[in-house]
Structure formats: structure tokens, C-alpha cells
Design a protein around this motif. Structure first.
Motif, PDB file in Angstrom:
ATOM      1  N   THR A 192       0.833  -1.204   0.000  1.00  0.00           N
ATOM      2  CA  THR A 192       0.000   0.000   0.000  1.00  0.00           C
ATOM      3  C   THR A 192       0.870   1.258   0.000  1.00  0.00           C
ATOM      4  O   THR A 192       0.610   2.215  -0.753  1.00  0.00           O
ATOM      5  N   ALA A 193       1.895   1.256   0.835  1.00  0.00           N
ATOM      6  CA  ALA A 193       2.807   2.408   0.907  1.00  0.00           C
ATOM      7  C   ALA A 193       3.539   2.617  -0.414  1.00  0.00           C
ATOM      8  O   ALA A 193       3.693   3.752  -0.886  1.00  0.00           O
ATOM      9  N   LEU A 194       3.993   1.518  -1.024  1.00  0.00           N
ATOM     10  CA  LEU A 194       4.712   1.613  -2.294  1.00  0.00           C
ATOM     11  C   LEU A 194       3.816   2.176  -3.386  1.00  0.00           C
ATOM     12  O   LEU A 194       4.225   3.053  -4.160  1.00  0.00           O
ATOM     13  N   CYS A 195       2.577   1.702  -3.444  1.00  0.00           N
ATOM     14  CA  CYS A 195       1.632   2.224  -4.437  1.00  0.00           C
ATOM     15  C   CYS A 195       1.381   3.715  -4.216  1.00  0.00           C
ATOM     16  O   CYS A 195       1.324   4.502  -5.173  1.00  0.00           O
ATOM     17  N   GLY A 196       1.223   4.100  -2.956  1.00  0.00           N
ATOM     18  CA  GLY A 196       0.992   5.504  -2.646  1.00  0.00           C
ATOM     19  C   GLY A 196       2.141   6.389  -3.087  1.00  0.00           C
ATOM     20  O   GLY A 196       1.941   7.462  -3.683  1.00  0.00           O
ATOM     21  N   ALA A 197       3.372   5.946  -2.815  1.00  0.00           N
ATOM     22  CA  ALA A 197       4.555   6.724  -3.212  1.00  0.00           C
ATOM     23  C   ALA A 197       4.666   6.797  -4.732  1.00  0.00           C
ATOM     24  O   ALA A 197       4.966   7.861  -5.299  1.00  0.00           O
ATOM     25  N   CYS A 198       4.418   5.680  -5.420  1.00  0.00           N
ATOM     26  CA  CYS A 198       4.475   5.674  -6.885  1.00  0.00           C
ATOM     27  C   CYS A 198       3.421   6.601  -7.483  1.00  0.00           C
ATOM     28  O   CYS A 198       3.668   7.272  -8.495  1.00  0.00           O
ATOM     29  N   SER A 227      -7.138   1.474  -4.369  1.00  0.00           N
ATOM     30  CA  SER A 227      -8.205   1.395  -5.366  1.00  0.00           C
ATOM     31  C   SER A 227      -7.748   1.861  -6.737  1.00  0.00           C
ATOM     32  O   SER A 227      -8.278   1.425  -7.760  1.00  0.00           O
ATOM     33  N   TYR A 228      -6.742   2.750  -6.781  1.00  0.00           N
ATOM     34  CA  TYR A 228      -6.294   3.289  -8.053  1.00  0.00           C
ATOM     35  C   TYR A 228      -5.143   2.482  -8.665  1.00  0.00           C
ATOM     36  O   TYR A 228      -4.602   2.854  -9.708  1.00  0.00           O
ATOM     37  N   ALA A 229      -4.758   1.367  -8.018  1.00  0.00           N
ATOM     38  CA  ALA A 229      -3.610   0.591  -8.504  1.00  0.00           C
ATOM     39  C   ALA A 229      -3.841   0.064  -9.916  1.00  0.00           C
ATOM     40  O   ALA A 229      -2.893  -0.103 -10.685  1.00  0.00           O
ATOM     41  N   GLU A 230      -5.101  -0.196 -10.271  1.00  0.00           N
ATOM     42  CA  GLU A 230      -5.379  -0.724 -11.610  1.00  0.00           C
ATOM     43  C   GLU A 230      -5.062   0.301 -12.680  1.00  0.00           C
ATOM     44  O   GLU A 230      -4.841  -0.052 -13.851  1.00  0.00           O
TER      45      GLU A 230
END
Length: 400
Positions: A192-198, A227-230
Motif C-alpha cells: 500500500t505504501a509503495l503504491c501511494g509513493a508511486c 483502489s487506483y492501482a489498476e
């Protein structure tokens, strides 16, 4: 045929002599590198697929493409239930070293190194256990920067680290690429943290990309984390090779040694391997050693097949089976039996419970243990599938 001249290379993550069938992905990534370096918006990339389809090989090839463009790169292999903070620090350190010697302002390089050191030193003591990489030793010449990338909040710290490292690369007109293998093993809070930083980095237009690789359920794991990872990643399914590409993987390396294949030999090789890249290399290697002379004939393939199957049984399949507990093995054997009805596709967990005469809840520890070991994955709610192609067939043959 001379085994010294054998051109095939079955191995974990080992690049085959002919990387067939991956041209489109490589071309797509070349465009990504150019766009990101030019400050244009572009998504990071996620590769997903079964074991043995060449995800790690492709990941390494993408990293080589970034290196060829003078990008700074680093690679991480995630491990279950282990924090990625120190691994990220190590990978970023490698990336910074690749660009720092070209930078004209050593003070600016030291500033970024100080931020990297502060990020690494924020790693918990338990998460440093077993690591050979010691931040203090590798960054001994610079003091840690206080108040930057050291808050203990991984998402904030990653964002600050990525921002500063990407800015250093931008000074040189290049970017930073972090390549993360076994991405499905990143603990969910850290994913989750990695996705947020990216997400924040992509909004800034900073020249930094993360390329992940993992098992088929990785896209679902990413979607569960954010939710926005897709929309954050470009998802690339790495699958078995179509007939023409598998044929190329056999014939091009052989041609380099002055050897050809008869058409019916290629027919049989494809039937045996289904085009899975690891099997393509494994059968190619054993067939070469069994072949009497040029051209390679159907009889050579037939003579080699039992040895290839035995080697796969001992290595590719066997080591995975041995990792499982007795209860987990019973679960997998039940899966394999039921998979006959699905063409070795996903099996309903309720059907496994009925097959074993158990309550579904009582089988949860075995199922969860197999998922953690990367032997099975949840194809969709209420269904389970093997991560390894032909594993059901292996288990049925072993149990016979």
C-alpha cells in the motif's frame, strides 16, 4: 551432439540464448523509458504470470534496457513477511552509484546519499536480521540527513527518497528504475505504501519507474492495496510462447551451432512443453544431448523426453513438493485429482473439502500455507489454482 556446444539454458532467471516472444514488451518499455526521461507522464509496469514463464528473465531484460540508456537501476527480490525498507535502500543505493559518478556537483550527490542513509537507518532492528547490507558501512562518508525520509512512515519516507533520487537523475537527463521481483510477497501494508509513493511520483512527473513481477494474483493484491492501482501500473501478462516463438527459441540457438530440427521433432517438443519457456529450455537442452547428429529428429526427442521429465520431477516440481507439509501435500493431491475435470485449471475450494471429506474451515491452514509458499494462488473467490504449470500432472503421476 557435443554437450559443450549445447545452446540451451534452463535455469531460474537465466536468460535463454534467444529471448523469443518478448519483443512487444521490450519495445513498450523502451517507449516508457524515453517518455519518463523526457518528463512525459507514463505508468510503471507490472509483469504477472505462472512460474516458469520467464517473468524474472523479462524483468532482467527490462533492467538491461534501462542500463543501456544510462539510467540508474536497482533490483529487489521480496520475501514473505519481511519489510522491503532495507531492500529498497540497497536497490536505490545501487541506482545512485550508477549515476553519481557522472554528476558534476558532488555536494548534491552527498545530499541525496544522506537522505538515503537516513531512510535505511530507519529500518527496524528485526528487519535487518540476516542482511549483508549495512547502511553505515556503505554510506560511511556522508552523515544521515535528519528530518528527511526517516519518519518511520514508509509511504512518506519512500516519497521523499524517490523524489530526491529522481531529481538527481533528472539533472543528467535520465531516470531511476527499481525492479521488484516476487512482488506478491511484499507485506500488504508496505505494498500500500509503495503504491501511494508511486502515485505521488507519477503525478510529479519525476523520472522514476517501478517495474514489478509476480504471480497471477499480483494484480488483485495491488488492487486490494489501493483502489487506483489498476490505473497506476501497465499490467503485462507473461504467458507461454505461441508455436512460432517456441520454435524460434529452439531453432535460432541451434542454427548458431550449425544444427537444424526436423518438423516432426518440433511438433513433439511443442506438444511436450506447451510452450512454457522453462520447459522449452529444459527439453531443448536434454534433446540436444540425446541427438545423434544434425538434423535433430523425432526419435531424438522421444529418447530425451523421459530424462527431461525426470529432471523436472527432481528439480522444478520436486523441490516445490518437498517444501510442503503432509497436510499441504494432501491438499495439492486433491487439487490435482479434481483438476482433471477443469483441464488443470482452477478448482473450487468447496470441492476440495468434499473430496477430502473435511470441512472447508479445517483446510484453511493448509491452503494458506501453500499460498504463502507460492505453490498455489486464489484465482478468484472460492477457487484455487497451481502457480506452476503442469504441476497437477506431476502430482497425479507421482501419486499413481
Amino acid at each position: 551432439m557435443d554437450p559443450v556446444r549445447n545452446p540451451y539454458a534452463p535455469g531460474a532467471g537465466q536468460r535463454p540464448p534467444e529471448l523469443a516472444g518478448r519483443d512487444r514488451q521490450l519495445e513498450q518499455f523502451e517507449v516508457t523509458l524515453e517518455r519518463v526521461a523526457a518528463g512525459r507522464p507514463e505508468r510503471s509496469m507490472v509483469l504477472f504470470g505462472l512460474r516458469g514463464v520467464g517473468k524474472t528473465v523479462l524483468l532482467n531484460a527490462l533492467r538491461s534496457a534501462a542500463v543501456n540508456r544510462a539510467w540508474g537501476t536497482g533490483k529487489i527480490e521480496a520475501r514473505p513477511e519481511v519489510s522491503i525498507r532495507l531492500q529498497v535502500a540497497q536497490a536505490v543505493h545501487a541506482a545512485v552509484r550508477e549515476v553519481a559518478h557522472r554528476h558534476r556537483d558532488p555536494d548534491r550527490v552527498d545530499e541525496v546519499a544522506g537522505v538515503l542513509k537516513s531512510f535505511a537507518l530507519a529500518t527496524g532492528r528485526g528487519d535487518r536480521a540476516g542482511s549483508r547490507w549495512v547502511p553505515g558501512a556503505h554510506l560511511a562518508d556522508v552523515p544521515a540527513t535528519k528530518g528527511r525520509a526517516d519518519s518511520g512512515d514508509l509511504e512518506l519516507d519512500l516519497l521523499e527518497l524517490f523524489t530526491d533520487v529522481a531529481a538527481l537523475a533528472r539533472d543528467l537527463g535520465v531516470g531511476i528504475g527499481l525492479f521488484l521481483d516476487e512482488m506478491q510477497d511484499v507485506p500488504l501494508p508496505e505494498l500500500t505504501a509503495l503504491c501511494g509513493a508511486c502515485h505521488e511520483i507519477s503525478q510529479q512527473g519525476a523520472p522514476l519507474v517501478v517495474v514489478g513481477a509476480g504471480l497471477p494474483h499480483l494484480p488483485a493484491a495491488l488492487a486490494a492495496s489501493r483502489s487506483y492501482a489498476e490505473r497506476l501500473f501497465a499490467y503485462v501478462e507473461v504467458d507461454r510462447l505461441p508455436r512460432a516463438m517456441a520454435e524460434r527459441a529452439w531453432t535460432v540457438p541451434a542454427a548458431g551451432e550449425g544444427v537444424t530440427f526436423e518438423p516432426d521433432a518440433l511438433d513433439e517438443l511443442y506438444r511436450l512443453t506447451d510452450g512454457y519457456p522453462y520447459f522449452v529450455q529444459a527439453y531443448g537442452k536434454v534433446t540436444w544431448d540425446a541427438a545423434v547428429a544434425d538434423p535433430v529428429r523425432l526419435a531424438d526427442v522421444e529418447a530425451a523426453a523421459p530424462e527431461a521429465e525426470a529432471e523436472l520431477g527432481r528439480g522444478f516440481f520436486g523441490v516445490r513438493y518437498e517444501r510442503a507439509t503432509p497436510a499441504e501435500r494432501d491438499y495439492m493431491v486433491a487439487m490435482a485429482d479434481l483438476a482433471l475435470e477443469t483441464g488443470d485449471g482452477p478448482v473450487a475450494t468447496a470441492d476440495i473439502a468434499r473430496h477430502l471429506g473435511r470441512k472447508p474451515q479445517s483446510l484453511s491452514p493448509a491452503r494458506d500455507g501453500l499460498i504463502k509458499k507460492g505453490l498455489v494462488y486464489s484465482a478468484e473467490r472460492g477457487q484455487i489454482a497451481f502457480t506452476v504449470p503442469h504441476f497437477a500432472r506431476f502430482l497425479r503421476g507421482r501419486d499413481a
